[in-house]
Design a protein around this motif. Structure first.
Motif, PDB file in Angstrom:
ATOM      1  N   THR A  52      -6.278  40.986  31.472  1.00  0.00           N
ATOM      2  CA  THR A  52      -6.900  40.744  32.778  1.00  0.00           C
ATOM      3  C   THR A  52      -7.217  39.264  32.940  1.00  0.00           C
ATOM      4  OG1 THR A  52      -7.804  42.984  32.832  1.00  0.00           O
ATOM      5  CG2 THR A  52      -8.830  41.360  34.281  1.00  0.00           C
ATOM      6  N   MET A  55      -3.895  37.385  33.434  1.00  0.00           N
ATOM      7  CA  MET A  55      -3.286  37.668  34.730  1.00  0.00           C
ATOM      8  C   MET A  55      -4.022  36.929  35.859  1.00  0.00           C
ATOM      9  SD  MET A  55      -2.011  41.416  36.075  1.00  0.00           S
ATOM     10  CE  MET A  55      -3.385  42.223  35.345  1.00  0.00           C
ATOM     11  N   PRO A  73       2.367  38.115  36.254  1.00  0.00           N
ATOM     12  CA  PRO A  73       1.704  39.386  35.943  1.00  0.00           C
ATOM     13  C   PRO A  73       2.606  40.387  35.214  1.00  0.00           C
ATOM     14  CG  PRO A  73       1.111  38.679  38.139  1.00  0.00           C
ATOM     15  CD  PRO A  73       2.177  37.736  37.661  1.00  0.00           C
ATOM     16  N   ASP A  97      -1.868  47.520  36.126  1.00  0.00           N
ATOM     17  CA  ASP A  97      -1.122  47.553  37.379  1.00  0.00           C
ATOM     18  C   ASP A  97      -2.075  47.670  38.567  1.00  0.00           C
ATOM     19  OD1 ASP A  97       1.448  47.460  38.709  1.00  0.00           O
ATOM     20  OD2 ASP A  97       1.011  49.541  39.298  1.00  0.00           O
ATOM     21  N   ARG A 113      -3.544  44.299  39.020  1.00  0.00           N
ATOM     22  CA  ARG A 113      -2.550  43.418  39.648  1.00  0.00           C
ATOM     23  C   ARG A 113      -2.474  43.681  41.146  1.00  0.00           C
ATOM     24  NH1 ARG A 113       2.131  44.160  41.697  1.00  0.00           N
ATOM     25  NH2 ARG A 113       2.350  46.254  40.871  1.00  0.00           N
ATOM     26  N   LEU A 127      -5.122  40.674  42.489  1.00  0.00           N
ATOM     27  CA  LEU A 127      -4.258  39.537  42.805  1.00  0.00           C
ATOM     28  C   LEU A 127      -3.961  39.459  44.290  1.00  0.00           C
ATOM     29  CD1 LEU A 127      -1.767  39.434  39.792  1.00  0.00           C
ATOM     30  CD2 LEU A 127      -3.683  37.925  40.278  1.00  0.00           C
TER      31      LEU A 127
END
Length: 186
Positions: free
Chosen positions: A136, A139, A146, A174, A177, A181
């Protein structure tokens, strides 16, 4: 074997340049995970674990699984192998990952907790919890794509944790992400 993350020149447009603080990002991540695991088990700050391990040759060797008791090689061959590949100093990427996770531990745990359905972060297996923290952080705060972070984290879970862990780690990362993000870029 080519580095799957970047070319020597930095890769195609849109990709971050090759890291200059490590020669082996996969090894750096694995070392960071082991340091974070050690800190978690000892209930100490990651920066303290990093400093302790950095100054302990045996601990450095353990980061790369160079354990003389596990080796069946004669002592001379083991010592030669150590000189070639073991007890290497901790590189900049490992340090950046450990320090970054340590500095943002509460933030990372809150993010992981929001996306780990039916799992409280403190109740997760120690390995899984630290894989998720490491991934984490990378990312959200490093220039790694990612997909690479998730693939590396799933592989760590496959190597070091339970049969269910790779799927769990993949699902949580996921979700992070997708939500974190895209929220950060909006």
């Amino acid at each position: 074997m080519a580095d799957p993350e970047h070319t020597d020149e930095g890769g195609p447009a849109g990709r971050p340049p090759r890291r200059s603080d490590t020669h082996d990002p996969r090894r750096a991540r694995m070392r960071a995970l082991k340091i974070l695991f050690d800190a978690d088990v000892r209930r100490e700050a990651p920066s303290k674990a990093l400093a302790r391990i950095s100054h302990d040759r045996m601990a450095l060797m353990a980061l790369d699984d160079l354990d003389e008791e596990a080796s069946e090689e004669p002592a001379e061959r083991l010592e030669a192998a150590r000189r070639r590949s073991g007890a290497a100093p901790i590189d900049g990427f490992t340090t950046a990952l450990v320090d970054g996770v340590g500095a943002r531990l509460r933030e990372l745990d809150a993010i992981i907790g929001r996306h780990a359905r039916n799992w409280a972060v403190p109740r997760m297996p120690v390995v899984d919890r630290n894989i998720l923290r490491l991934a984490t952080y990378e990312m959200l705060h490093e220039d790694t794509r990612p997909a690479i972070v998730i693939d590396e984290a799933v592989e760590m879970a496959r190597l070091l944790s339970t049969d269910e862990s790779p799927r769990f780690v993949n699902g949580v990362l996921d979700a992070i992400r997708q939500k974190e993000l895209t929220a950060g870029s909006a």
